[in-house]
Design a protein around this motif. Structure first.
Motif, PDB file in Angstrom:
ATOM      1  N   LEU A   1      11.041 -23.989  13.619  1.00  0.00           N
ATOM      2  CA  LEU A   1      11.106 -22.539  13.387  1.00  0.00           C
ATOM      3  C   LEU A   1      12.417 -22.201  12.681  1.00  0.00           C
ATOM      4  CD1 LEU A   1       9.890 -19.706  13.912  1.00  0.00           C
ATOM      5  CD2 LEU A   1      11.081 -19.736  16.118  1.00  0.00           C
ATOM      6  N   VAL A   2      12.325 -21.441  11.614  1.00  0.00           N
ATOM      7  CA  VAL A   2      13.491 -21.058  10.826  1.00  0.00           C
ATOM      8  C   VAL A   2      13.919 -19.618  11.129  1.00  0.00           C
ATOM      9  CG1 VAL A   2      14.342 -20.661   8.477  1.00  0.00           C
ATOM     10  CG2 VAL A   2      12.884 -22.631   8.972  1.00  0.00           C
ATOM     11  N   ALA A   3      12.938 -18.729  11.224  1.00  0.00           N
ATOM     12  CA  ALA A   3      13.224 -17.314  11.457  1.00  0.00           C
ATOM     13  C   ALA A   3      11.978 -16.643  12.001  1.00  0.00           C
ATOM     14  CB  ALA A   3      13.656 -16.623  10.158  1.00  0.00           C
ATOM     15  N   HIS A   4      12.179 -15.568  12.749  1.00  0.00           N
ATOM     16  CA  HIS A   4      11.031 -14.755  13.135  1.00  0.00           C
ATOM     17  C   HIS A   4      11.438 -13.292  13.180  1.00  0.00           C
ATOM     18  CE1 HIS A   4      12.333 -14.203  17.338  1.00  0.00           C
ATOM     19  NE2 HIS A   4      12.523 -15.515  17.411  1.00  0.00           N
ATOM     20  N   ILE A   5      10.418 -12.455  13.085  1.00  0.00           N
ATOM     21  CA  ILE A   5      10.641 -11.016  13.085  1.00  0.00           C
ATOM     22  C   ILE A   5       9.637 -10.367  14.017  1.00  0.00           C
ATOM     23  CG2 ILE A   5       9.220 -10.752  10.979  1.00  0.00           C
ATOM     24  CD1 ILE A   5      11.055  -8.374  10.234  1.00  0.00           C
ATOM     25  N   ARG A   6      10.136  -9.548  14.913  1.00  0.00           N
ATOM     26  CA  ARG A   6       9.292  -8.859  15.876  1.00  0.00           C
ATOM     27  C   ARG A   6       8.575  -7.679  15.213  1.00  0.00           C
ATOM     28  NH1 ARG A   6      10.406  -9.761  21.484  1.00  0.00           N
ATOM     29  NH2 ARG A   6      12.020 -11.355  21.759  1.00  0.00           N
ATOM     30  N   PRO A   7       7.551  -7.153  15.866  1.00  0.00           N
ATOM     31  CA  PRO A   7       6.905  -5.944  15.328  1.00  0.00           C
ATOM     32  C   PRO A   7       7.896  -4.786  15.159  1.00  0.00           C
ATOM     33  CG  PRO A   7       5.525  -6.941  17.008  1.00  0.00           C
ATOM     34  CD  PRO A   7       6.830  -7.689  17.028  1.00  0.00           C
ATOM     35  N   THR A   8       8.940  -4.787  15.966  1.00  0.00           N
ATOM     36  CA  THR A   8       9.958  -3.739  15.881  1.00  0.00           C
ATOM     37  C   THR A   8      10.893  -3.911  14.699  1.00  0.00           C
ATOM     38  OG1 THR A   8      11.390  -5.043  17.298  1.00  0.00           O
ATOM     39  CG2 THR A   8       9.985  -3.387  18.378  1.00  0.00           C
ATOM     40  N   GLY A   9      10.875  -5.124  14.114  1.00  0.00           N
ATOM     41  CA  GLY A   9      11.776  -5.413  13.005  1.00  0.00           C
ATOM     42  C   GLY A   9      12.986  -6.236  13.390  1.00  0.00           C
ATOM     43  N   ASN A  10      13.179  -6.460  14.682  1.00  0.00           N
ATOM     44  CA  ASN A  10      14.278  -7.319  15.119  1.00  0.00           C
ATOM     45  C   ASN A  10      14.028  -8.738  14.641  1.00  0.00           C
ATOM     46  OD1 ASN A  10      15.385  -5.145  16.366  1.00  0.00           O
ATOM     47  ND2 ASN A  10      14.871  -5.753  18.440  1.00  0.00           N
ATOM     48  N   THR A  11      15.118  -9.396  14.241  1.00  0.00           N
ATOM     49  CA  THR A  11      14.990 -10.720  13.633  1.00  0.00           C
ATOM     50  C   THR A  11      15.829 -11.763  14.366  1.00  0.00           C
ATOM     51  OG1 THR A  11      16.806 -10.197  12.113  1.00  0.00           O
ATOM     52  CG2 THR A  11      14.558  -9.776  11.341  1.00  0.00           C
ATOM     53  N   TRP A  12      15.471 -13.004  14.133  1.00  0.00           N
ATOM     54  CA  TRP A  12      16.203 -14.157  14.668  1.00  0.00           C
ATOM     55  C   TRP A  12      16.202 -15.250  13.614  1.00  0.00           C
ATOM     56  CZ3 TRP A  12      14.627 -19.175  15.067  1.00  0.00           C
ATOM     57  CH2 TRP A  12      15.433 -20.046  15.808  1.00  0.00           C
ATOM     58  N   TYR A  13      17.306 -16.002  13.531  1.00  0.00           N
ATOM     59  CA  TYR A  13      17.424 -17.099  12.574  1.00  0.00           C
ATOM     60  C   TYR A  13      18.053 -18.304  13.235  1.00  0.00           C
ATOM     61  CZ  TYR A  13      17.000 -13.231   9.245  1.00  0.00           C
ATOM     62  OH  TYR A  13      16.560 -12.134   8.557  1.00  0.00           O
ATOM     63  N   ILE A  14      17.679 -19.491  12.754  1.00  0.00           N
ATOM     64  CA  ILE A  14      18.431 -20.662  13.166  1.00  0.00           C
ATOM     65  C   ILE A  14      19.810 -20.577  12.524  1.00  0.00           C
ATOM     66  CG2 ILE A  14      16.466 -22.188  13.542  1.00  0.00           C
ATOM     67  CD1 ILE A  14      17.035 -23.402  10.770  1.00  0.00           C
ATOM     68  N   GLU A  15      20.763 -21.231  13.170  1.00  0.00           N
ATOM     69  CA  GLU A  15      22.162 -21.110  12.764  1.00  0.00           C
ATOM     70  C   GLU A  15      22.369 -21.525  11.315  1.00  0.00           C
ATOM     71  OE1 GLU A  15      24.246 -19.718  14.889  1.00  0.00           O
ATOM     72  OE2 GLU A  15      25.828 -19.716  13.354  1.00  0.00           O
ATOM     73  N   SER A  16      21.670 -22.558  10.881  1.00  0.00           N
ATOM     74  CA  SER A  16      21.940 -23.135   9.560  1.00  0.00           C
ATOM     75  C   SER A  16      21.523 -22.228   8.406  1.00  0.00           C
ATOM     76  CB  SER A  16      21.247 -24.488   9.416  1.00  0.00           C
ATOM     77  OG  SER A  16      19.847 -24.344   9.553  1.00  0.00           O
ATOM     78  N   VAL A  17      20.741 -21.179   8.662  1.00  0.00           N
ATOM     79  CA  VAL A  17      20.307 -20.297   7.577  1.00  0.00           C
ATOM     80  C   VAL A  17      20.862 -18.884   7.712  1.00  0.00           C
ATOM     81  CG1 VAL A  17      18.177 -21.631   7.372  1.00  0.00           C
ATOM     82  CG2 VAL A  17      18.141 -19.433   8.583  1.00  0.00           C
ATOM     83  N   LYS A  18      21.585 -18.629   8.780  1.00  0.00           N
ATOM     84  CA  LYS A  18      22.150 -17.291   8.972  1.00  0.00           C
ATOM     85  C   LYS A  18      23.053 -16.912   7.802  1.00  0.00           C
ATOM     86  CE  LYS A  18      22.094 -16.929  14.016  1.00  0.00           C
ATOM     87  NZ  LYS A  18      22.918 -16.875  15.250  1.00  0.00           N
ATOM     88  N   GLY A  19      22.885 -15.702   7.317  1.00  0.00           N
ATOM     89  CA  GLY A  19      23.673 -15.227   6.186  1.00  0.00           C
ATOM     90  C   GLY A  19      23.111 -15.632   4.841  1.00  0.00           C
ATOM     91  N   ARG A  20      22.127 -16.524   4.830  1.00  0.00           N
ATOM     92  CA  ARG A  20      21.526 -16.977   3.568  1.00  0.00           C
ATOM     93  C   ARG A  20      20.067 -16.551   3.452  1.00  0.00           C
ATOM     94  NH1 ARG A  20      20.867 -22.217   2.484  1.00  0.00           N
ATOM     95  NH2 ARG A  20      20.681 -22.892   4.663  1.00  0.00           N
ATOM     96  N   PHE A  21      19.329 -16.572   4.554  1.00  0.00           N
ATOM     97  CA  PHE A  21      17.912 -16.230   4.557  1.00  0.00           C
ATOM     98  C   PHE A  21      17.711 -14.861   5.202  1.00  0.00           C
ATOM     99  CE2 PHE A  21      15.921 -20.790   4.681  1.00  0.00           C
ATOM    100  CZ  PHE A  21      16.706 -21.149   3.600  1.00  0.00           C
ATOM    101  N   THR A  22      16.710 -14.139   4.712  1.00  0.00           N
ATOM    102  CA  THR A  22      16.336 -12.857   5.297  1.00  0.00           C
ATOM    103  C   THR A  22      14.827 -12.791   5.443  1.00  0.00           C
ATOM    104  OG1 THR A  22      18.229 -11.755   4.242  1.00  0.00           O
ATOM    105  CG2 THR A  22      16.454 -10.358   5.085  1.00  0.00           C
ATOM    106  N   ILE A  23      14.377 -12.586   6.666  1.00  0.00           N
ATOM    107  CA  ILE A  23      12.950 -12.422   6.924  1.00  0.00           C
ATOM    108  C   ILE A  23      12.638 -10.925   6.950  1.00  0.00           C
ATOM    109  CG2 ILE A  23      13.241 -12.467   9.443  1.00  0.00           C
ATOM    110  CD1 ILE A  23      10.532 -13.942   9.602  1.00  0.00           C
TER     111      ILE A  23
END
Length: 120
Positions: free
Chosen positions: A47-69
């Protein structure tokens, strides 16, 4: 019938950008979380990233600041904007929908994925 169709992959040089899209159908997109996964050659799908129905997001550490879901509930589509790509981002990328317990739990449905290759 659930369908998940990923697109937007390709060959890009280190430091470049790509935007992946996941067009979905067959389920109520707006009530589920959406996740992006990747599988590098010889490795498990992570898993790289996920986004809740509310729009809250989560990222693995290695992609934070580079990827946007992100997600567009009017188009039943999820996106993954990938900037400052590195060779270690090379993988087949998949999307899936899922529900939340303490973690994101994907469905058993998977698309064909889209290949991202980062190389000079």
């Amino acid at each position: 019938q659930v369908q998940l169709v990923e697109s937007g992959g390709g060959l890009v040089q280190p430091g470049g950008s790509l935007r992946l899209s996941c067009i979905t159908s067959g389920f109520d997109f707006s009530i589920f979380g959406m996740g992006w996964y990747r599988q590098a050659p010889g490795k498990e799908r992570d898993l790289v990233a996920h986004i809740r129905p509310t729009g809250n997001t989560w990222y693995i550490e290695s992609v934070k600041g580079r990827f946007t879901i992100s997600r567009d509930n009017t188009k039943n589509t999820a996106y993954l904007q990938m900037n400052s790509l590195k060779p270690e981002d090379t993988a087949v990328y998949y999307c899936n929908f899922g529900y939340y317990t303490r973690t994101f739990n994907p469905s058993n449905n998977w698309g064909q994925g889209t290949l991202v290759t980062v190389s000079s």
